[in-house]
Structure formats: structure tokens, C-alpha cells
Design a protein around this motif. Structure first.
Motif, mmCIF file in Angstrom:
data_model
loop_
_atom_site.group_PDB
_atom_site.id
_atom_site.type_symbol
_atom_site.label_atom_id
_atom_site.label_comp_id
_atom_site.label_asym_id
_atom_site.label_seq_id
_atom_site.Cartn_x
_atom_site.Cartn_y
_atom_site.Cartn_z
ATOM 1 N N PRO A 73 0.841 -1.301 0.045
ATOM 2 C CA PRO A 73 -0.227 0.043 0.244
ATOM 3 C C PRO A 73 0.905 0.991 -0.125
ATOM 4 O O PRO A 73 0.517 2.331 -0.449
ATOM 5 N N ALA B 202 1.940 2.113 -3.578
ATOM 6 C CA ALA B 202 0.684 2.135 -4.352
ATOM 7 C C ALA B 202 0.787 2.970 -5.650
ATOM 8 O O ALA B 202 0.553 2.878 -6.636
ATOM 9 N N HIS C 74 -0.822 -7.950 -3.363
ATOM 10 C CA HIS C 74 -0.582 -6.712 -2.468
ATOM 11 C C HIS C 74 0.508 -6.986 -1.692
ATOM 12 O O HIS C 74 0.785 -6.249 -0.729
ATOM 13 N N SER D 42 3.842 -6.523 -5.890
ATOM 14 C CA SER D 42 3.209 -5.359 -6.139
ATOM 15 C C SER D 42 4.035 -4.478 -6.830
ATOM 16 O O SER D 42 3.184 -3.650 -7.604
#
Length: 249
Positions: free
Chosen positions: A4, A7, A221, A226
Motif C-alpha cells: 500500500p 501504491a 498486495h 506489487s
């Protein structure tokens, strides 16, 4: 750094390509360097995203194709077009994929490992189309077309990470990405409005669709996979940049 927190990486990579496209005579070399980095990221993260066995061999083959593609796009001899050189390099990558499987001592999941590696080879090779687009744009004085595509791509990928439900997020990212691409294509590159709209819509839908596809993996994730989720949409949209320069540059 977790997934995250990473991201916006895809948007950052696209923005880097947009900035590189404006660097004048040095832009082909800088674009090749940036695309080589993109190929390295895909190579490192691709086997983790697909959960492939013998990950190190796949990393070498995929990353080698991505880095090699960036190099041949600017260094291809005169008797070969850059596109032909990249096609030949991908063919070498496919051959290397088979060699990799034949050399494996662990014979589990040979089919999935081979097909996954070949897919990674093509994705990494496609990234070199950014370099071809920049070389051709620099020669024709239409580098702002590449800038428009890369900037719209950055906006699309940035909005693709917003915490909205899937459908509203997709619609918002496509609308903003297409609108920004269209605006820049008209104002900077002087493209006709219908052409700019088509280019913007294709860029935004292509980027969002690629992002949704690679992001659907169960491990998307996790930290290393990622990276592929961020890098793959950037690599694939290079085809549209090259097509735009070929047709409208």
C-alpha cells in the motif's frame, strides 16, 4: 515498504517517462534507461506475482529481455528496424524460457512455469515501444505526443489506487486519464480533437484494464509482486505511444 505504501509507484514511473520525453536530444538515451529500469522491476516481481516455481531463472530471462529491449531500441543497426530488433529479442527470450525449463532439476509445474515466463518476456519486451516512440518523436519533433500519453497514464494509475468501489474507481480513472491525455494532446501536440479523444480513451482504458488484470492476483498486495502490478500497465501503454507517433506524429 509495504505494497500500500508503494501504491503510487506506477503513476510515478509514468510521470518519469513524461518528464524524460521533454529532455530534448538526450531523451532517447534517458528513455532507454528508464525503460531498462521498468524491465528490471517486471523481471524481479513477475514470478512472485504468478507464484511460479524456479523464480530466479524466470527473473533472469524476463529482466534480460526488458533491459535488452531498451538497449536494442536505441542501438539497433541500420539494416534492422527497432521493431524488428525487439521482435528478434523476444524470440530469443522465448528460446531462453524453454532452455530454462529444460535445465530445471525440479520438474513440477513445467507448463505453468513456461507459459508464465513467456508472458513475462512479451510484457518486458513491449516496454521498449516507449523507446521507439521517443526516438521517432524526437526525429519528427512530436515528443509532446509521448508526453501527453505518459501524463494521462500517470493520472489514470494514480486514481486507480483511490479507496473507492471498483466500478466508480474505474470510471473516474478512465474519465480523468482520458481527459488529461486529450487536453495535452490538443494543447501541446496540436492533434485534432477526435484523434486526441480516441488516444485518451485508449490510453486510460488500456492502463486501467491492465492494472485490474495484474492486480487480481491473490498475492498482488505483497511487497515484491506489487512491483509488477505497478510496472506492467506502464509497459503495455508504450504500444499506444508508439502507435500514436507512427500514425499522427
Amino acid at each position: 515498504m509495504t505494497a500500500p505504501e508503494r501504491a503510487p509507484l506506477g503513476a510515478a514511473l509514468a510521470l518519469l517517462l513524461a518528464l524524460v520525453s521533454l529532455t530534448g536530444p538526450l531523451s532517447p538515451v534517458l528513455m532507454a534507461t528508464s525503460v531498462a529500469l521498468l524491465g528490471l522491476l517486471i523481471g524481479i516481481s513477475w514470478p512472485g506475482l504468478l507464484e511460479l516455481p524456479s523464480a530466479n531463472g524466470t527473473r533472469v530471462v524476463v529482466a534480460g529481455t526488458g533491459i535488452g529491449g531498451a538497449l536494442v531500441a536505441v542501438l539497433a543497426p541500420e539494416r534492422l528496424t527497432p521493431v524488428s530488433a525487439i521482435v528478434m529479442l523476444c524470440a530469443v527470450g522465448i528460446f531462453a524460457s524453454f532452455v530454462h525449463q529444460m535445465l530445471r532439476r525440479d520438474r513440477r509445474d513445467l507448463t505453468s512455469s513456461l507459459t508464465g515466463t513467456v508472458a513475462g518476456v512479451f510484457l518486458a519486451g513491449l516496454a521498449a515501444t516507449w523507446v521507439i516512440a521517443q526516438v521517432d518523436a524526437q526525429a519528427s519533433g512530436s515528443t509532446t505526443v509521448v508526453t501527453a500519453v505518459a501524463t494521462g497514464l500517470a493520472a489514470t494509475l494514480l486514481l486507480d489506487w483511490t479507496p473507492l468501489p471498483a466500478l466508480p474507481r474505474f470510471v473516474l480513472s478512465v474519465a480523468v486519464g482520458a481527459g488529461l491525455t486529450c487536453l495535452l494532446a490538443v494543447s501541446l501536440a496540436s492533434l485534432a480533437l477526435p484523434i486526441a479523444v480516441m488516444l485518451g480513451v485508449a490510453t486510460a482504458i488500456g492502463a486501467s484494464s491492465a492494472h485490474l488484470l495484474v492486480g487480481s492476483s491473490l498475492v498482488a498486495h505483497e511487497p515484491v509482486p506489487s512491483l509488477a502490478v505497478a510496472a506492467v500497465p506502464v509497459a503495455t501503454v508504450g504500444v499506444l505511444a508508439h502507435l500514436a507517433i507512427t500514425l499522427f506524429g
